[in-house]
Design a protein around this motif. Sequence first.
Motif, PDB file in Angstrom:
ATOM      1  N   UNK A 152      65.243  18.933  47.702  1.00  0.00           N
ATOM      2  CA  UNK A 152      64.293  18.434  48.708  1.00  0.00           C
ATOM      3  C   UNK A 152      63.955  16.993  48.365  1.00  0.00           C
ATOM      4  N   UNK A 153      63.947  16.107  49.362  1.00  0.00           N
ATOM      5  CA  UNK A 153      63.511  14.731  49.099  1.00  0.00           C
ATOM      6  C   UNK A 153      62.002  14.739  48.822  1.00  0.00           C
ATOM      7  N   UNK A 154      61.490  13.635  48.264  1.00  0.00           N
ATOM      8  CA  UNK A 154      60.092  13.651  47.791  1.00  0.00           C
ATOM      9  C   UNK A 154      59.063  13.790  48.916  1.00  0.00           C
ATOM     10  N   UNK A 155      59.522  13.665  50.165  1.00  0.00           N
ATOM     11  CA  UNK A 155      58.597  13.894  51.290  1.00  0.00           C
ATOM     12  C   UNK A 155      58.006  15.303  51.224  1.00  0.00           C
ATOM     13  N   UNK A 156      58.775  16.262  50.654  1.00  0.00           N
ATOM     14  CA  UNK A 156      58.286  17.643  50.550  1.00  0.00           C
ATOM     15  C   UNK A 156      57.185  17.728  49.501  1.00  0.00           C
ATOM     16  N   UNK A 157      57.441  17.157  48.320  1.00  0.00           N
ATOM     17  CA  UNK A 157      56.477  17.219  47.221  1.00  0.00           C
ATOM     18  C   UNK A 157      55.200  16.457  47.572  1.00  0.00           C
ATOM     19  N   UNK A 158      55.375  15.331  48.300  1.00  0.00           N
ATOM     20  CA  UNK A 158      54.240  14.446  48.559  1.00  0.00           C
ATOM     21  C   UNK A 158      53.509  14.769  49.857  1.00  0.00           C
ATOM     22  N   UNK A 159      53.995  15.772  50.610  1.00  0.00           N
ATOM     23  CA  UNK A 159      53.359  16.117  51.891  1.00  0.00           C
ATOM     24  C   UNK A 159      51.912  16.525  51.637  1.00  0.00           C
ATOM     25  N   UNK A 160      50.983  15.832  52.289  1.00  0.00           N
ATOM     26  CA  UNK A 160      49.571  16.124  52.052  1.00  0.00           C
ATOM     27  C   UNK A 160      48.974  16.908  53.217  1.00  0.00           C
TER      28      UNK A 160
ATOM     29  N   UNK B 298      43.999  15.842  51.914  1.00  0.00           N
ATOM     30  CA  UNK B 298      44.725  14.899  51.039  1.00  0.00           C
ATOM     31  C   UNK B 298      45.267  15.545  49.775  1.00  0.00           C
ATOM     32  N   UNK B 299      45.582  16.807  49.855  1.00  0.00           N
ATOM     33  CA  UNK B 299      46.145  17.504  48.710  1.00  0.00           C
ATOM     34  C   UNK B 299      47.662  17.586  48.912  1.00  0.00           C
ATOM     35  N   UNK B 300      48.411  17.154  47.887  1.00  0.00           N
ATOM     36  CA  UNK B 300      49.870  17.150  48.007  1.00  0.00           C
ATOM     37  C   UNK B 300      50.426  18.571  47.900  1.00  0.00           C
ATOM     38  N   UNK B 301      51.541  18.831  48.574  1.00  0.00           N
ATOM     39  CA  UNK B 301      52.169  20.152  48.525  1.00  0.00           C
ATOM     40  C   UNK B 301      52.600  20.463  47.093  1.00  0.00           C
ATOM     41  N   UNK B 302      53.211  19.488  46.432  1.00  0.00           N
ATOM     42  CA  UNK B 302      53.494  19.603  45.001  1.00  0.00           C
ATOM     43  C   UNK B 302      54.693  20.463  44.660  1.00  0.00           C
ATOM     44  N   UNK B 303      55.217  20.243  43.448  1.00  0.00           N
ATOM     45  CA  UNK B 303      56.428  20.938  43.003  1.00  0.00           C
ATOM     46  C   UNK B 303      56.220  22.446  42.866  1.00  0.00           C
ATOM     47  N   UNK B 304      55.026  22.850  42.408  1.00  0.00           N
ATOM     48  CA  UNK B 304      54.826  24.286  42.152  1.00  0.00           C
ATOM     49  C   UNK B 304      54.873  25.099  43.433  1.00  0.00           C
ATOM     50  N   UNK B 305      54.156  24.606  44.464  1.00  0.00           N
ATOM     51  CA  UNK B 305      54.174  25.316  45.747  1.00  0.00           C
ATOM     52  C   UNK B 305      55.595  25.347  46.317  1.00  0.00           C
ATOM     53  N   UNK B 306      56.289  24.210  46.167  1.00  0.00           N
ATOM     54  CA  UNK B 306      57.649  24.119  46.696  1.00  0.00           C
ATOM     55  C   UNK B 306      58.551  25.150  46.009  1.00  0.00           C
ATOM     56  N   UNK B 307      58.412  25.232  44.694  1.00  0.00           N
ATOM     57  CA  UNK B 307      59.230  26.189  43.935  1.00  0.00           C
ATOM     58  C   UNK B 307      58.944  27.617  44.385  1.00  0.00           C
TER      59      UNK B 307
END
Lengths: 391, 114
Positions: A327-335, A339-348
Amino acid sequence: MSQLLDVIVAEDNIVQSAYLARLIENLGYRALTVEDGKAALDLVQDSGAQILISDYQMPYLNGVELTQAIRDLDLDHYVHVILITGMDEDEIRSNALAAGADDFLPKGHNPTALKARLRAATRLVQHSKQLAEQHRILKEANDRINDDLNAAANAQRQLLPDIHTEVLGTQIASAFVPSAVVSGDMFGCFPLTDTLIGFYAVDVSGHGIHASLLSVAIGHLITPDFFARVVLKGQEQPAPANLARDLNARFSRSENDDYFTMFCGVLNSQTGRLDFCQAAYPSPVYIGPHGNAQTVGDGGFPIGMFPDLTYENDHMTFDKGGLLVLCSDAAHEAENTQNQAFGSERLEKVIKTSHRIETDGIPEKIVEALSVWRDRIPLEDDLTVVAFRRT
Amino acid sequence: MIHSTVHENEITVIRPGVERLTAVNAKAFKDDVAGLIDAGAGMLVIDFSQTSFLDSSGLGALAGILKKIGHRGELVVCGLNPDVSQMFKICRMDRVFTIYQDEAAALQALSEKA
Protein backbone atom coordinates in the motif's frame (compact mmCIF):
# COMPACT_ATOMS: atom_id res chain seq x y z
CA MET A 1 -20.53 52.33 -27.15
CA SER A 2 -20.79 50.70 -30.52
CA GLN A 3 -24.37 49.51 -30.10
CA LEU A 4 -27.37 51.23 -28.55
CA LEU A 5 -28.38 49.70 -25.23
CA ASP A 6 -32.00 48.60 -24.91
CA VAL A 7 -34.06 50.05 -22.08
CA ILE A 8 -37.45 48.49 -21.38
CA VAL A 9 -40.04 51.00 -20.23
CA ALA A 10 -42.97 49.39 -18.36
CA GLU A 11 -45.69 52.03 -17.93
CA ASP A 12 -49.45 51.63 -18.40
CA ASN A 13 -50.06 55.29 -19.01
CA ILE A 14 -49.45 55.73 -22.75
CA VAL A 15 -48.72 59.44 -22.54
CA GLN A 16 -46.22 58.99 -19.71
CA SER A 17 -44.67 56.04 -21.50
CA ALA A 18 -44.19 57.93 -24.77
CA TYR A 19 -42.66 60.90 -22.95
CA LEU A 20 -40.23 58.70 -21.01
CA ALA A 21 -39.30 56.78 -24.16
CA ARG A 22 -38.45 60.02 -25.95
CA LEU A 23 -36.25 61.20 -23.08
CA ILE A 24 -34.46 57.85 -23.08
CA GLU A 25 -33.89 57.88 -26.84
CA ASN A 26 -32.57 61.43 -26.62
CA LEU A 27 -29.96 60.14 -24.17
CA GLY A 28 -28.73 57.66 -26.78
CA TYR A 29 -30.59 54.46 -25.85
CA ARG A 30 -33.23 52.38 -27.60
CA ALA A 31 -36.53 52.37 -25.68
CA LEU A 32 -38.81 49.32 -25.77
CA THR A 33 -42.22 50.12 -24.31
CA VAL A 34 -44.74 47.76 -22.72
CA GLU A 35 -47.97 48.51 -20.92
CA ASP A 36 -48.18 45.91 -18.15
CA GLY A 37 -45.98 43.84 -15.83
CA LYS A 38 -46.53 40.55 -17.58
CA ALA A 39 -45.57 41.93 -20.99
CA ALA A 40 -42.49 43.49 -19.35
CA LEU A 41 -41.44 40.12 -17.93
CA ASP A 42 -41.84 38.47 -21.36
CA LEU A 43 -39.80 41.20 -23.02
CA VAL A 44 -37.01 40.92 -20.41
CA GLN A 45 -36.67 37.28 -21.41
CA ASP A 46 -37.07 37.75 -25.18
CA SER A 47 -35.06 40.92 -25.80
CA GLY A 48 -32.05 40.28 -23.54
CA ALA A 49 -32.33 43.96 -22.49
CA GLN A 50 -30.39 44.63 -19.32
CA ILE A 51 -32.03 47.83 -18.11
CA LEU A 52 -35.67 48.09 -17.04
CA ILE A 53 -37.49 51.21 -15.91
CA SER A 54 -40.84 50.25 -14.42
CA ASP A 55 -43.80 52.06 -12.94
CA TYR A 56 -45.09 50.69 -9.65
CA GLN A 57 -48.83 50.55 -10.46
CA MET A 58 -49.43 48.27 -13.45
CA PRO A 59 -51.92 45.59 -14.53
CA TYR A 60 -51.10 41.87 -13.82
CA LEU A 61 -47.81 42.47 -12.02
CA ASN A 62 -46.91 45.62 -10.13
CA GLY A 63 -43.32 46.92 -10.14
CA VAL A 64 -42.26 44.99 -7.04
CA GLU A 65 -43.84 41.73 -8.26
CA LEU A 66 -42.19 42.25 -11.66
CA THR A 67 -38.81 42.79 -9.98
CA GLN A 68 -39.24 39.61 -7.96
CA ALA A 69 -40.31 37.65 -11.07
CA ILE A 70 -37.21 38.85 -12.96
CA ARG A 71 -34.91 37.79 -10.11
CA ASP A 72 -36.68 34.41 -9.96
CA LEU A 73 -35.83 33.85 -13.65
CA ASP A 74 -32.19 33.53 -12.56
CA LEU A 75 -30.99 34.72 -15.99
CA ASP A 76 -27.35 34.29 -16.95
CA HIS A 77 -27.03 38.07 -17.38
CA TYR A 78 -27.88 40.80 -14.92
CA VAL A 79 -30.97 43.01 -15.37
CA HIS A 80 -30.73 46.42 -13.76
CA VAL A 81 -34.16 47.35 -12.38
CA ILE A 82 -35.13 50.98 -11.77
CA LEU A 83 -38.53 51.54 -10.14
CA ILE A 84 -40.56 54.73 -10.48
CA THR A 85 -41.94 55.61 -7.04
CA GLY A 86 -42.87 58.68 -5.04
CA MET A 87 -40.16 59.96 -2.69
CA ASP A 88 -42.34 59.30 0.36
CA GLU A 89 -43.33 55.72 -0.52
CA ASP A 90 -40.94 54.17 1.98
CA GLU A 91 -42.76 50.88 2.33
CA ILE A 92 -42.90 50.27 -1.42
CA ARG A 93 -39.21 51.17 -1.70
CA SER A 94 -38.26 48.82 1.08
CA ASN A 95 -40.32 45.98 -0.46
CA ALA A 96 -38.78 46.74 -3.85
CA LEU A 97 -35.24 46.57 -2.44
CA ALA A 98 -36.07 43.26 -0.79
CA ALA A 99 -37.39 41.96 -4.12
CA GLY A 100 -34.14 42.95 -5.83
CA ALA A 101 -34.64 46.44 -7.28
CA ASP A 102 -31.45 48.39 -7.92
CA ASP A 103 -32.50 52.02 -8.05
CA PHE A 104 -35.47 54.41 -7.91
CA LEU A 105 -36.60 57.23 -10.10
CA PRO A 106 -38.86 59.89 -8.62
CA LYS A 107 -42.19 60.40 -10.31
CA GLY A 108 -42.37 63.34 -12.69
CA HIS A 109 -39.65 62.22 -15.10
CA ASN A 110 -36.97 64.75 -14.31
CA PRO A 111 -34.52 64.41 -17.27
CA THR A 112 -31.42 65.04 -15.10
CA ALA A 113 -32.38 62.36 -12.60
CA LEU A 114 -33.12 59.96 -15.46
CA LYS A 115 -29.75 60.65 -17.09
CA ALA A 116 -27.91 60.00 -13.82
CA ARG A 117 -29.77 56.71 -13.25
CA LEU A 118 -29.16 55.49 -16.79
CA ARG A 119 -25.46 56.36 -16.60
CA ALA A 120 -25.06 54.35 -13.41
CA ALA A 121 -27.03 51.48 -14.96
CA THR A 122 -24.87 51.54 -18.09
CA ARG A 123 -21.66 51.38 -16.05
CA LEU A 124 -22.95 48.33 -14.19
CA VAL A 125 -24.22 46.62 -17.34
CA GLN A 126 -20.88 47.17 -19.10
CA HIS A 127 -19.03 45.91 -16.06
CA SER A 128 -21.16 42.78 -15.83
CA LYS A 129 -20.62 42.18 -19.56
CA GLN A 130 -16.85 42.37 -19.07
CA LEU A 131 -17.10 39.97 -16.12
CA ALA A 132 -19.21 37.57 -18.15
CA GLU A 133 -16.66 37.70 -20.99
CA GLN A 134 -13.76 37.06 -18.59
CA HIS A 135 -15.73 34.24 -17.03
CA ARG A 136 -16.35 32.73 -20.49
CA ILE A 137 -12.63 32.91 -21.37
CA LEU A 138 -11.63 31.34 -18.04
CA LYS A 139 -14.22 28.62 -18.39
CA GLU A 140 -12.99 27.82 -21.90
CA ALA A 141 -9.41 27.59 -20.66
CA ASN A 142 -10.50 25.49 -17.69
CA ASP A 143 -12.48 23.12 -19.94
CA ARG A 144 -9.45 22.73 -22.18
CA ILE A 145 -7.18 21.98 -19.18
CA ASN A 146 -9.68 19.44 -17.84
CA ASP A 147 -9.90 17.72 -21.22
CA ASP A 148 -6.10 17.51 -21.33
CA LEU A 149 -5.99 16.19 -17.76
CA ASN A 150 -8.55 13.51 -18.53
CA ALA A 151 -6.54 12.48 -21.59
CA ALA A 152 -3.41 12.36 -19.40
CA ALA A 153 -5.24 10.26 -16.81
CA ASN A 154 -6.32 7.81 -19.53
CA ALA A 155 -2.77 7.59 -20.85
CA GLN A 156 -1.56 6.94 -17.30
CA ARG A 157 -4.16 4.24 -16.69
CA GLN A 158 -3.11 2.48 -19.88
CA LEU A 159 0.41 2.15 -18.48
CA LEU A 160 -0.96 0.15 -15.54
CA PRO A 161 -1.55 -3.60 -15.61
CA ASP A 162 -5.13 -4.93 -15.57
CA ILE A 163 -6.59 -4.59 -12.10
CA HIS A 164 -7.05 -8.36 -11.93
CA THR A 165 -4.36 -10.39 -13.59
CA GLU A 166 -2.33 -13.55 -13.23
CA VAL A 167 1.37 -13.80 -14.02
CA LEU A 168 3.05 -17.24 -13.98
CA GLY A 169 0.49 -18.63 -11.54
CA THR A 170 0.53 -15.65 -9.15
CA GLN A 171 -2.74 -13.75 -8.79
CA ILE A 172 -2.29 -9.97 -8.78
CA ALA A 173 -5.09 -7.55 -7.93
CA SER A 174 -4.70 -3.81 -7.63
CA ALA A 175 -6.53 -0.59 -6.87
CA PHE A 176 -5.34 2.77 -8.10
CA VAL A 177 -7.07 5.79 -6.58
CA PRO A 178 -5.67 9.19 -7.68
CA SER A 179 -6.38 12.09 -5.27
CA ALA A 180 -6.71 14.36 -8.33
CA VAL A 181 -7.44 13.34 -11.92
CA VAL A 182 -3.88 12.13 -12.40
CA SER A 183 -1.69 10.31 -9.90
CA GLY A 184 1.90 10.38 -8.67
CA ASP A 185 1.79 6.61 -8.16
CA MET A 186 2.89 4.00 -10.69
CA PHE A 187 2.91 0.24 -10.62
CA GLY A 188 4.01 -2.52 -12.98
CA CYS A 189 4.32 -6.32 -12.98
CA PHE A 190 5.39 -8.69 -15.76
CA PRO A 191 7.09 -12.02 -16.42
CA LEU A 192 10.88 -11.63 -16.77
CA THR A 193 11.65 -15.26 -17.69
CA ASP A 194 9.67 -18.51 -17.68
CA THR A 195 9.80 -18.57 -13.89
CA LEU A 196 10.51 -15.04 -12.67
CA ILE A 197 7.94 -12.29 -12.09
CA GLY A 198 9.19 -8.71 -11.80
CA PHE A 199 7.17 -5.95 -10.15
CA TYR A 200 7.58 -2.43 -8.81
CA ALA A 201 5.44 0.18 -7.08
CA VAL A 202 6.45 3.84 -7.11
CA ASP A 203 5.10 6.82 -5.16
CA VAL A 204 6.34 10.26 -6.22
CA SER A 205 6.50 12.79 -3.37
CA GLY A 206 3.65 15.24 -3.47
CA HIS A 207 0.67 14.69 -5.73
CA GLY A 208 -1.21 16.27 -8.63
CA ILE A 209 0.07 17.11 -12.11
CA HIS A 210 3.67 17.72 -11.11
CA ALA A 211 4.03 14.33 -9.41
CA SER A 212 2.12 12.53 -12.16
CA LEU A 213 4.52 13.72 -14.87
CA LEU A 214 7.39 12.03 -13.05
CA SER A 215 5.37 8.88 -12.29
CA VAL A 216 4.45 8.50 -15.97
CA ALA A 217 8.08 9.05 -17.00
CA ILE A 218 9.09 6.25 -14.62
CA GLY A 219 6.28 4.04 -15.94
CA HIS A 220 7.53 4.50 -19.51
CA LEU A 221 11.13 3.88 -18.51
CA ILE A 222 10.60 0.62 -16.61
CA THR A 223 9.67 -1.73 -19.44
CA PRO A 224 9.98 -5.51 -18.84
CA ASP A 225 13.18 -5.51 -20.92
CA PHE A 226 14.67 -2.64 -18.97
CA PHE A 227 13.74 -4.27 -15.65
CA ALA A 228 15.20 -7.65 -16.70
CA ARG A 229 18.42 -6.12 -18.02
CA VAL A 230 19.07 -4.04 -14.90
CA VAL A 231 18.01 -6.61 -12.30
CA LEU A 232 18.98 -9.98 -13.81
CA LYS A 233 21.93 -9.43 -16.15
CA GLY A 234 25.14 -10.99 -14.82
CA GLN A 235 23.53 -11.81 -11.46
CA GLU A 236 23.37 -15.18 -9.78
CA GLN A 237 20.30 -14.06 -7.84
CA PRO A 238 17.97 -11.29 -9.02
CA ALA A 239 19.28 -7.94 -7.72
CA PRO A 240 16.32 -5.50 -7.51
CA ALA A 241 18.55 -2.99 -5.69
CA ASN A 242 20.22 -2.43 -9.06
CA LEU A 243 16.94 -0.97 -10.31
CA ALA A 244 16.84 1.46 -7.38
CA ARG A 245 20.48 2.41 -7.96
CA ASP A 246 19.95 2.91 -11.70
CA LEU A 247 16.88 5.09 -11.16
CA ASN A 248 18.64 7.08 -8.44
CA ALA A 249 21.55 7.81 -10.79
CA ARG A 250 19.07 9.07 -13.42
CA PHE A 251 16.77 11.08 -11.18
CA SER A 252 19.08 12.60 -8.54
CA ARG A 253 20.81 14.82 -11.06
CA SER A 254 18.15 17.52 -11.13
CA GLU A 255 18.29 20.50 -8.77
CA ASN A 256 14.64 20.29 -7.67
CA ASP A 257 13.27 18.52 -4.59
CA ASP A 258 11.43 15.78 -6.52
CA TYR A 259 12.04 12.25 -5.35
CA PHE A 260 10.10 9.03 -5.11
CA THR A 261 9.83 5.90 -3.04
CA MET A 262 9.74 2.42 -4.53
CA PHE A 263 9.29 -1.20 -3.59
CA CYS A 264 10.45 -3.62 -6.28
CA GLY A 265 10.95 -7.33 -6.34
CA VAL A 266 11.45 -10.51 -8.31
CA LEU A 267 9.38 -13.55 -7.36
CA ASN A 268 10.47 -17.02 -8.41
CA SER A 269 7.18 -18.72 -9.21
CA GLN A 270 8.76 -22.19 -8.78
CA THR A 271 10.58 -21.81 -5.47
CA GLY A 272 8.70 -18.91 -3.88
CA ARG A 273 11.90 -16.97 -3.26
CA LEU A 274 11.16 -13.24 -3.35
CA ASP A 275 14.13 -10.93 -3.83
CA PHE A 276 13.19 -7.35 -3.06
CA CYS A 277 14.49 -3.87 -2.53
CA GLN A 278 12.72 -1.32 -0.36
CA ALA A 279 13.49 2.28 -1.23
CA ALA A 280 11.58 4.22 1.46
CA TYR A 281 8.26 2.75 0.27
CA PRO A 282 6.12 1.60 3.22
CA SER A 283 6.83 -1.98 4.29
CA PRO A 284 4.40 -4.41 2.62
CA VAL A 285 2.49 -6.89 4.77
CA TYR A 286 2.94 -10.62 4.17
CA ILE A 287 0.34 -13.09 5.43
CA GLY A 288 1.56 -16.66 5.46
CA PRO A 289 -0.68 -19.57 4.34
CA HIS A 290 -1.65 -20.15 8.00
CA GLY A 291 -2.60 -16.53 8.60
CA ASN A 292 0.50 -15.27 10.43
CA ALA A 293 1.34 -11.65 9.53
CA GLN A 294 4.74 -10.04 9.11
CA THR A 295 5.96 -6.72 7.73
CA VAL A 296 8.51 -6.97 4.96
CA GLY A 297 11.77 -4.99 4.83
CA ASP A 298 13.47 -2.65 7.25
CA GLY A 299 13.64 0.51 5.16
CA GLY A 300 15.88 2.05 2.56
CA PHE A 301 16.74 5.40 0.99
CA PRO A 302 14.28 7.14 -1.31
CA ILE A 303 15.21 7.60 -4.98
CA GLY A 304 16.23 10.88 -6.58
CA MET A 305 16.87 12.74 -3.34
CA PHE A 306 20.66 12.42 -3.03
CA PRO A 307 23.20 10.97 -5.50
CA ASP A 308 25.40 7.94 -4.73
CA LEU A 309 23.21 6.28 -2.12
CA THR A 310 23.40 2.54 -1.62
CA TYR A 311 20.39 0.27 -1.96
CA GLU A 312 20.14 -3.20 -0.48
CA ASN A 313 18.84 -6.51 -1.76
CA ASP A 314 16.83 -8.55 0.69
CA HIS A 315 14.83 -11.72 0.29
CA MET A 316 12.08 -13.79 1.88
CA THR A 317 10.08 -16.92 1.17
CA PHE A 318 6.65 -16.40 -0.36
CA ASP A 319 4.83 -19.66 0.37
CA LYS A 320 2.06 -21.09 -1.77
CA GLY A 321 -1.24 -19.66 -0.50
CA GLY A 322 0.63 -16.71 1.01
CA LEU A 323 -0.52 -13.13 0.43
CA LEU A 324 1.65 -10.04 -0.03
CA VAL A 325 0.00 -6.61 0.07
CA LEU A 326 1.66 -3.31 -0.90
CA CYS A 327 0.00 0.00 0.00
CA SER A 328 1.34 3.47 -0.79
CA ASP A 329 1.68 5.80 2.22
CA ALA A 330 -1.70 7.40 1.46
CA ALA A 331 -3.18 4.37 3.30
CA HIS A 332 -1.03 4.74 6.42
CA GLU A 333 -1.44 8.52 6.51
CA ALA A 334 -5.21 8.61 5.82
CA GLU A 335 -6.70 10.68 8.62
CA ASN A 336 -10.20 10.50 10.02
CA THR A 337 -12.22 13.57 10.98
CA GLN A 338 -10.39 13.68 14.34
CA ASN A 339 -7.03 13.97 12.51
CA GLN A 340 -6.06 10.47 13.56
CA ALA A 341 -3.99 8.56 11.00
CA PHE A 342 -5.12 5.08 9.90
CA GLY A 343 -1.63 3.81 10.70
CA SER A 344 0.29 0.61 10.01
CA GLU A 345 -1.37 -1.43 12.77
CA ARG A 346 -4.92 -0.88 11.56
CA LEU A 347 -3.78 -1.53 7.99
CA GLU A 348 -2.15 -4.80 8.99
CA LYS A 349 -5.32 -5.84 10.78
CA VAL A 350 -7.49 -5.19 7.70
CA ILE A 351 -5.04 -7.13 5.53
CA LYS A 352 -4.95 -9.98 8.01
CA THR A 353 -8.74 -10.27 8.09
CA SER A 354 -8.80 -10.17 4.25
CA HIS A 355 -6.50 -13.16 4.04
CA ARG A 356 -9.21 -15.70 3.28
CA ILE A 357 -11.24 -13.69 0.76
CA GLU A 358 -10.54 -13.88 -2.96
CA THR A 359 -7.43 -12.01 -4.08
CA ASP A 360 -9.49 -9.89 -6.48
CA GLY A 361 -11.57 -8.52 -3.61
CA ILE A 362 -8.69 -7.53 -1.32
CA PRO A 363 -7.68 -4.12 -2.77
CA GLU A 364 -11.33 -2.99 -2.78
CA LYS A 365 -11.70 -4.13 0.83
CA ILE A 366 -8.74 -1.98 1.89
CA VAL A 367 -9.98 1.00 -0.14
CA GLU A 368 -13.39 0.60 1.50
CA ALA A 369 -11.89 0.40 5.02
CA LEU A 370 -10.02 3.66 4.37
CA SER A 371 -13.13 5.28 2.94
CA VAL A 372 -15.14 4.35 6.05
CA TRP A 373 -12.29 5.63 8.27
CA ARG A 374 -12.45 8.98 6.46
CA ASP A 375 -16.25 9.23 6.55
CA ARG A 376 -16.22 8.97 2.71
CA ILE A 377 -14.10 12.12 2.37
CA PRO A 378 -11.72 11.49 -0.59
CA LEU A 379 -8.07 10.83 0.25
CA GLU A 380 -5.61 13.71 0.08
CA ASP A 381 -2.85 11.63 -1.48
CA ASP A 382 -2.72 9.11 -4.31
CA LEU A 383 -3.42 5.56 -3.18
CA THR A 384 -2.16 2.32 -4.68
CA VAL A 385 -2.96 -1.11 -3.24
CA VAL A 386 -1.54 -4.26 -4.79
CA ALA A 387 -2.25 -7.78 -3.55
CA PHE A 388 -0.19 -10.79 -4.71
CA ARG A 389 -1.28 -14.35 -3.94
CA ARG A 390 0.92 -17.29 -4.82
CA THR A 391 -1.13 -20.27 -5.94
CA MET B 1 5.70 31.00 8.80
CA ILE B 2 8.92 29.80 10.47
CA HIS B 3 10.10 31.06 13.87
CA SER B 4 13.84 31.51 14.13
CA THR B 5 16.06 32.59 17.01
CA VAL B 6 19.79 33.18 16.89
CA HIS B 7 21.76 31.75 19.82
CA GLU B 8 25.42 31.97 20.88
CA ASN B 9 28.02 31.07 18.27
CA GLU B 10 25.56 32.21 15.58
CA ILE B 11 23.53 29.04 15.76
CA THR B 12 20.02 29.57 14.37
CA VAL B 13 17.19 27.50 15.82
CA ILE B 14 14.21 27.17 13.48
CA ARG B 15 10.73 25.96 14.31
CA PRO B 16 8.59 25.25 11.23
CA GLY B 17 5.65 27.01 12.91
CA VAL B 18 3.19 24.44 11.64
CA GLU B 19 1.81 21.35 13.32
CA ARG B 20 1.91 19.47 10.02
CA LEU B 21 4.62 20.01 7.42
CA THR B 22 2.97 18.79 4.20
CA ALA B 23 2.53 19.49 0.48
CA VAL B 24 0.40 22.47 1.56
CA ASN B 25 3.23 24.38 3.26
CA ALA B 26 6.49 22.55 2.45
CA LYS B 27 7.53 24.99 -0.27
CA ALA B 28 6.94 28.06 1.93
CA PHE B 29 8.95 26.38 4.70
CA LYS B 30 11.84 25.65 2.36
CA ASP B 31 11.79 29.16 0.88
CA ASP B 32 11.83 30.72 4.37
CA VAL B 33 14.80 28.64 5.52
CA ALA B 34 16.58 29.20 2.18
CA GLY B 35 16.17 32.93 2.84
CA LEU B 36 17.98 32.57 6.18
CA ILE B 37 20.80 30.61 4.52
CA ASP B 38 21.12 33.25 1.79
CA ALA B 39 21.27 35.87 4.53
CA GLY B 40 24.31 34.09 5.99
CA ALA B 41 22.95 31.58 8.52
CA GLY B 42 25.28 28.58 8.40
CA MET B 43 24.63 26.65 11.63
CA LEU B 44 21.01 25.53 11.68
CA VAL B 45 18.96 23.51 14.14
CA ILE B 46 15.47 22.60 12.94
CA ASP B 47 13.32 21.82 15.95
CA PHE B 48 10.33 19.59 15.18
CA SER B 49 9.07 19.36 18.76
CA GLN B 50 5.94 21.34 17.79
CA THR B 51 5.47 19.46 14.50
CA SER B 52 3.62 16.16 14.76
CA PHE B 53 3.61 15.07 11.13
CA LEU B 54 5.78 15.35 8.02
CA ASP B 55 4.60 13.96 4.71
CA SER B 56 6.80 13.11 1.72
CA SER B 57 6.75 16.73 0.51
CA GLY B 58 7.84 17.93 3.97
CA LEU B 59 10.74 15.49 3.89
CA GLY B 60 11.58 16.64 0.35
CA ALA B 61 11.76 20.25 1.54
CA LEU B 62 14.06 19.26 4.41
CA ALA B 63 16.33 17.35 2.03
CA GLY B 64 16.35 20.40 -0.26
CA ILE B 65 17.53 22.58 2.62
CA LEU B 66 20.30 20.12 3.45
CA LYS B 67 21.42 20.17 -0.19
CA LYS B 68 21.35 23.96 -0.21
CA ILE B 69 23.50 24.32 2.88
CA GLY B 70 25.87 21.63 1.56
CA HIS B 71 29.43 22.15 2.73
CA ARG B 72 28.81 25.78 3.58
CA GLY B 73 27.50 24.96 7.01
CA GLU B 74 25.76 22.50 9.23
CA LEU B 75 22.14 21.42 9.59
CA VAL B 76 20.84 19.23 12.39
CA VAL B 77 17.31 18.31 13.46
CA CYS B 78 15.83 17.68 16.89
CA GLY B 79 12.59 17.02 18.73
CA LEU B 80 11.29 14.23 16.45
CA ASN B 81 8.22 12.53 17.89
CA PRO B 82 7.98 8.71 17.61
CA ASP B 83 5.97 8.82 14.35
CA VAL B 84 8.34 11.24 12.63
CA SER B 85 11.27 9.28 14.02
CA GLN B 86 9.86 6.08 12.51
CA MET B 87 9.37 7.83 9.16
CA PHE B 88 13.03 8.98 9.25
CA LYS B 89 14.07 5.41 10.00
CA ILE B 90 12.12 3.78 7.14
CA CYS B 91 13.58 6.35 4.70
CA ARG B 92 17.04 5.98 6.28
CA MET B 93 17.03 9.71 6.90
CA ASP B 94 18.58 8.91 10.29
CA ARG B 95 21.75 8.24 8.28
CA VAL B 96 21.48 11.49 6.34
CA PHE B 97 20.57 13.95 9.09
CA THR B 98 22.22 14.38 12.46
CA ILE B 99 19.41 14.01 14.99
CA TYR B 100 19.36 15.24 18.59
CA GLN B 101 16.86 14.62 21.35
CA ASP B 102 16.01 18.28 21.91
CA GLU B 103 17.11 21.85 21.28
CA ALA B 104 19.49 21.93 24.26
CA ALA B 105 21.35 18.82 23.08
CA ALA B 106 21.55 20.16 19.52
CA LEU B 107 22.83 23.56 20.69
CA GLN B 108 25.47 21.97 22.88
CA ALA B 109 26.72 19.69 20.12
CA LEU B 110 26.89 22.50 17.56
CA SER B 111 28.59 24.84 20.07
CA GLU B 112 31.34 22.30 20.59
CA LYS B 113 31.94 22.24 16.83
CA ALA B 114 31.83 26.03 16.48
